[in-house]
Structure formats: structure tokens, C-alpha cells
Enzyme design. Structure first.
Site, mmCIF file in Angstrom:
data_model
loop_
_atom_site.group_PDB
_atom_site.id
_atom_site.type_symbol
_atom_site.label_atom_id
_atom_site.label_comp_id
_atom_site.label_asym_id
_atom_site.label_seq_id
_atom_site.Cartn_x
_atom_site.Cartn_y
_atom_site.Cartn_z
ATOM 1 N N ASP A 1 56.406 41.120 34.575
ATOM 2 C CA ASP A 1 57.252 40.175 33.660
ATOM 3 C C ASP A 1 57.557 38.796 34.286
ATOM 4 O OD1 ASP A 1 57.575 42.365 31.815
ATOM 5 O OD2 ASP A 1 59.666 42.857 32.382
ATOM 6 N N CYS B 1 48.061 53.473 37.410
ATOM 7 C CA CYS B 1 47.835 53.136 36.030
ATOM 8 C C CYS B 1 48.459 54.543 35.240
ATOM 9 C CB CYS B 1 46.156 53.341 35.947
ATOM 10 S SG CYS B 1 45.365 53.541 34.376
ATOM 11 N N GLY C 1 50.199 39.049 35.897
ATOM 12 C CA GLY C 1 49.301 39.687 34.819
ATOM 13 C C GLY C 1 49.410 39.437 33.598
ATOM 14 N N ARG C 2 49.944 39.894 32.562
ATOM 15 C CA ARG C 2 49.687 39.497 31.111
ATOM 16 C C ARG C 2 50.072 37.962 31.032
ATOM 17 N NH1 ARG C 2 53.796 43.604 29.140
ATOM 18 N NH2 ARG C 2 54.809 43.333 31.263
ATOM 19 N N LYS D 1 48.808 49.903 45.044
ATOM 20 C CA LYS D 1 49.375 49.473 43.719
ATOM 21 C C LYS D 1 50.378 50.706 43.051
ATOM 22 C CE LYS D 1 49.165 46.283 39.851
ATOM 23 N NZ LYS D 1 48.845 46.953 38.749
ATOM 24 N N PRO E 1 45.248 43.097 38.941
ATOM 25 C CA PRO E 1 43.912 43.829 38.498
ATOM 26 C C PRO E 1 44.079 44.035 37.046
ATOM 27 C CG PRO E 1 45.245 45.257 39.897
ATOM 28 C CD PRO E 1 45.829 43.897 40.010
ATOM 29 N N MET E 2 43.261 43.817 36.193
ATOM 30 C CA MET E 2 43.445 44.050 34.671
ATOM 31 C C MET E 2 42.122 44.705 34.341
ATOM 32 S SD MET E 2 46.331 41.373 32.860
ATOM 33 C CE MET E 2 45.602 39.872 33.885
ATOM 34 N N ALA E 3 42.004 45.734 33.779
ATOM 35 C CA ALA E 3 40.949 46.527 33.157
ATOM 36 C C ALA E 3 40.441 45.474 31.965
ATOM 37 C CB ALA E 3 41.008 47.995 33.044
HETATM 38 C C1 LIG Z 1 44.983 44.709 29.729
HETATM 39 C C2 LIG Z 1 45.467 45.229 30.853
HETATM 40 C C3 LIG Z 1 44.739 46.015 31.964
HETATM 41 C C4 LIG Z 1 45.304 46.319 33.085
HETATM 42 N N1 LIG Z 1 44.408 46.950 34.094
HETATM 43 C C5 LIG Z 1 44.916 47.390 35.222
HETATM 44 C C6 LIG Z 1 44.218 47.920 36.101
HETATM 45 O O1 LIG Z 1 42.832 48.042 35.961
HETATM 46 N N2 LIG Z 1 44.600 48.201 37.375
HETATM 47 C C7 LIG Z 1 46.072 48.057 37.697
HETATM 48 O O2 LIG Z 1 46.417 48.472 38.799
HETATM 49 N N3 LIG Z 1 46.886 47.769 36.899
HETATM 50 C C8 LIG Z 1 46.318 47.180 35.319
HETATM 51 N N4 LIG Z 1 47.179 46.728 34.549
HETATM 52 C C9 LIG Z 1 48.567 46.537 34.996
HETATM 53 C C10 LIG Z 1 48.756 45.244 35.705
HETATM 54 O O3 LIG Z 1 48.078 44.819 36.961
HETATM 55 C C11 LIG Z 1 50.302 44.866 35.855
HETATM 56 O O4 LIG Z 1 50.836 45.591 36.718
HETATM 57 C C12 LIG Z 1 51.068 44.852 34.608
HETATM 58 O O5 LIG Z 1 50.432 44.320 33.491
HETATM 59 C C13 LIG Z 1 52.600 44.356 34.898
HETATM 60 O O6 LIG Z 1 52.336 42.808 35.282
HETATM 61 P P1 LIG Z 1 52.748 41.821 34.064
HETATM 62 O O7 LIG Z 1 54.139 42.076 33.466
HETATM 63 O O8 LIG Z 1 52.726 40.435 34.931
HETATM 64 O O9 LIG Z 1 51.779 41.904 33.069
HETATM 65 C C14 LIG Z 1 46.627 46.234 33.360
HETATM 66 C C15 LIG Z 1 47.371 45.593 32.519
HETATM 67 C C16 LIG Z 1 46.928 44.948 31.185
HETATM 68 C C17 LIG Z 1 47.898 44.364 30.436
#
Ligand SMILES: Cc1cc2nc3c(=O)[nH]c(=O)nc-3n(C[C@H](O)[C@H](O)[C@H](O)COP(=O)(O)O)c2cc1C
Length: 313
Positions: free
Chosen positions: A198, A96, A220-221, A135, A12-14
Site C-alpha cells: 500500500d 504468492c 508494487g501497484r 518474500k 516483483p510482479m508477474a
Molecule cells: C500484477 C501483480 C503481480 C504480482 N506478481 C508477484 C510475483 O511474481 N512475486 C511476488 O512475490 N509478488 C507478486 N506480486 C505482489 C507484489 O510484489 C506486492 O507484494 C503486492 O502488490 C503488495 O504491494 P503493493 O501494495 O505496493 O502493490 C504481484 C502483484 C501484482 C499486482
């Protein structure tokens, strides 16, 4: 109970994982998507903008609705609403780190308050037929690492799945995600644990699954401007080679399809404004993209955006 169609899950990413983004991710084969985080209070007060985040009817694939909140009664109402909207899973945001969220006892602040966390998970699990997941992060800060304790509480209160992001809330997105905490949670509970943090290359997923024993990985990213990471991760997990990297034409084709979906679902005015960041993620690293980025930042219409991409050819 089937929670995901395959082991590759979209985080999930806002501001990112809206209807258009989820459609792209599903096309690339993802096994479960999530909405952006949705305020339980906003649902309770029938806020139009909040409720629009739960517009998931008729979407293909499995979709988790992620809500944030800390009041049992409001969580119950939000959980029922997510079910009515067509979600296949309900997730409680307990990770969050944004002060705007944590100062209200929501998000990662729940990890600092295990009894409140227990109330929230119990309220969700008893109000909906949907499987409930949480989460979480590694802990609130380096001197309060409690992912294992929190995961056990979640399981006891009725959660069916736990996602662990291997960073503390205090760390935000800095430093390296600690996958060893994912392994510790895996060995402490009897429900599926999803590993997160990551994964930027397809082989990272394979390594995370092997190192931690997690049931699935959450991306995510790494997927920003790069939905091919989903396809290639699936290939690698099936023991195949990753697909060929997308050429410029393919990148532009997918980016414009994605932007077209944003315009379709949000209208041109909002859609193009929201598309700007996605457009820039798609062209990251392409030679000559610096000049185009500046033009993309000013694009007002789909046509103008398409012309920006043409300049790269
Ligand atoms: C732009 C952005 C928005 C995010 N929004 C949320 C969110 O709404 N809810 C949530 O649980 N995590 C949110 N996250 C965290 C991601 O879900 C994830 O846990 C975090 O980016 C680590 O994973 P990654 O290393 O693959 O990016 C957000 C991350 C990013 C970069």
C-alpha cells in the site's frame, strides 16, 4: 553486504516487471529491481519461456531473481542458474497466494509448512554465493499469522534479507496492508527487513520507514503507469519536495519509450499485446481517456499505439 543501492525497491510482479519495466524503474532511480516470479521447476526442465524470464545480463542496477518452488534439489539448481544469469540477489517467493501456485506447495503455501520452508531456504543459501532473500506475507490466514516465526527460520537458514507484505495469503490484495507485522518482524531478526504493501504516494514510504523501522520499502501497484512514484519517493526520503507531477506530454513520452522497449525485447506482436495494459495504466485519470482505452485494447503495432496517445493531446 550491499543488497540495494537506495531504500526504494521495485516489487516483483508477474506479467509486469519484465526487462522493459525494470529498465524504466532503473531510469527513475530505483535501488533494486526483481524479475517476475520464475518457476524453479521450469528452470530445472530447461523450459525456454521460463528461462527467458531470467534474461538479465547487462542490465543496469541490482536485480533480484525471484524463484518459486519447494523441492530442495530443484531450488539449488535454480539458484545456481540465477547466479549464472547475472542476478545480484536470489529471492524465494513465499507469498504468492494464487491457487495454481499454492496447490503445489509453492509460494505462500511454504508459510503453512515451516519445515519445508526451512529446507527450501537452506538449499538456496547453500547452493549460491548470492545473498538470498525471502518474500513473505503476514501469514497464511487470520488464524495463522506466523510472519515472525517464518522470518526467524529464514534468518537461521541463511537468508540475508526478508520482505514482508502486510496481508495474509487468504486476503490476497484486499483490505489494508498491516504495517504493524512489518515492525514485529523488524524487531525479531538481525537482517534487513523490507516493508511492502500500500505505498501509493511518496509520503507513504516515509511513514512506513518511520512506523516500522524497516530498512527499505518495496513499491508494487503504485508504480504501474507511474514510475514517477520512484523518483518522488527518493526525493521525499532525501528530505526534498516531490517533483512536479508529469504533464501529459511527459507521460506520453515515457509511456512510448516503455512500449518501445517492450517491442525491442519481445518483438512487435507480443510487445504490443503486453503494452496494452501498461498504456492504459499510464493514461488512467486523464480526461477523455475512456475512448482511447478502447482503441488501445485493439492496437496491433507501435504506430497504432502511438496514434492512440496522440488522440489525448
Ligand atoms: C500484477 C501483480 C503481480 C504480482 N506478481 C508477484 C510475483 O511474481 N512475486 C511476488 O512475490 N509478488 C507478486 N506480486 C505482489 C507484489 O510484489 C506486492 O507484494 C503486492 O502488490 C503488495 O504491494 P503493493 O501494495 O505496493 O502493490 C504481484 C502483484 C501484482 C499486482
Amino acid at each position: 553486504m550491499k543488497l540495494f543501492d537506495n531504500k526504494v525497491i521495485l516489487a516483483p510482479m508477474a506479467g509486469v516487471t519484465d526487462k522493459a519495466f525494470r529498465e524504466v524503474a532503473v531510469k527513475f532511480g530505483v535501488g533494486l529491481t526483481f524479475t517476475e516470479m520464475v518457476s524453479a521447476k521450469g528452470i530445472y526442465y530447461n523450459d525456454k519461456k521460463t528461462k527467458s524470464l531470467l534474461d538479465i545480463k547487462d542490465e543496469k542496477g541490482r536485480i533480484g531473481a525471484q524463484i518459486f518452488g519447494h523441492e530442495a534439489q530443484i531450488i539449488s539448481i535454480a539458484a545456481r542458474c540465477a547466479e549464472e544469469c547475472g542476478a545480484t540477489l536470489l529471492d524465494i517467493n513465499s507469498g504468492c497466494p494464487t491457487p495454481k501456485v499454492t496447490k503445489n506447495n509453492d509460494g505462500a503455501a511454504l508459510m503453512k509448512n515451516p519445515s519445508l520452508f526451512a529446507e527450501v531456504v537452506s538449499a538456496a543459501a547453500s547452493s549460491t554465493k548470492l545473498p538470498v532473500s525471502v518474500k513473505i506475507r503476514k501469514g497464511w490466514s487470520d488464524d495463522n499469522i506466523n510472519a515472525v516465526e517464518i522470518a526467524k527460520i529464514a534468518e537461521r537458514c541463511g537468508a540475508s534479507m526478508i520482505t514482508v507484505h502486510g496481508r495474509t495469503a487468504a486476503a490476497g490484495y484486499s483490505g489494508k496492508a498491516d504495517w504493524s507485522i512489518i515492525k514485529k518482524v523488524v524487531s525479531s531478526v538481525n537482517i534487513p527487513v523490507v516493508g511492502n504493501g500500500d505505498i501509493f504516494k511518496p509520503h507513504h514510504s516515509k511513514a512506513m520507514l518511520k512506523e516500522t523501522g524497516c530498512a527499505a520499502v518495496m513499491l508494487g501497484r503504485g508504480v504501474l503507469g507511474n514510475p514517477w512514484l520512484i523518483r518522488d519517493t527518493l526525493f521525499v526520503l532525501e528530505g526534498k519536495e516531490p517533483g512536479p507531477p508529469p504533464g501529459l506530454h511527459e507521460k506520453i513520452e515515457v509511456a512510448l519509450w516503455h512500449i518501445g522497449l517492450l517491442v525491442k525485447y519481445k518483438g512487435e506482436y507480443i510487445g504490443i499485446r503486453e503494452a496494452r495494459k501498461h498504456a492504459m495504466w499510464y493514461i488512467k485519470g486523464i480526461p477523455g481517456s475512456a475512448r482511447v482505452r478502447n482503441l488501445m485494447a485493439k492496437a496491433q503495432t507501435y504506430e497504432e499505439m502511438a496514434k492512440c496517445f496522440e488522440l489525448l493531446l
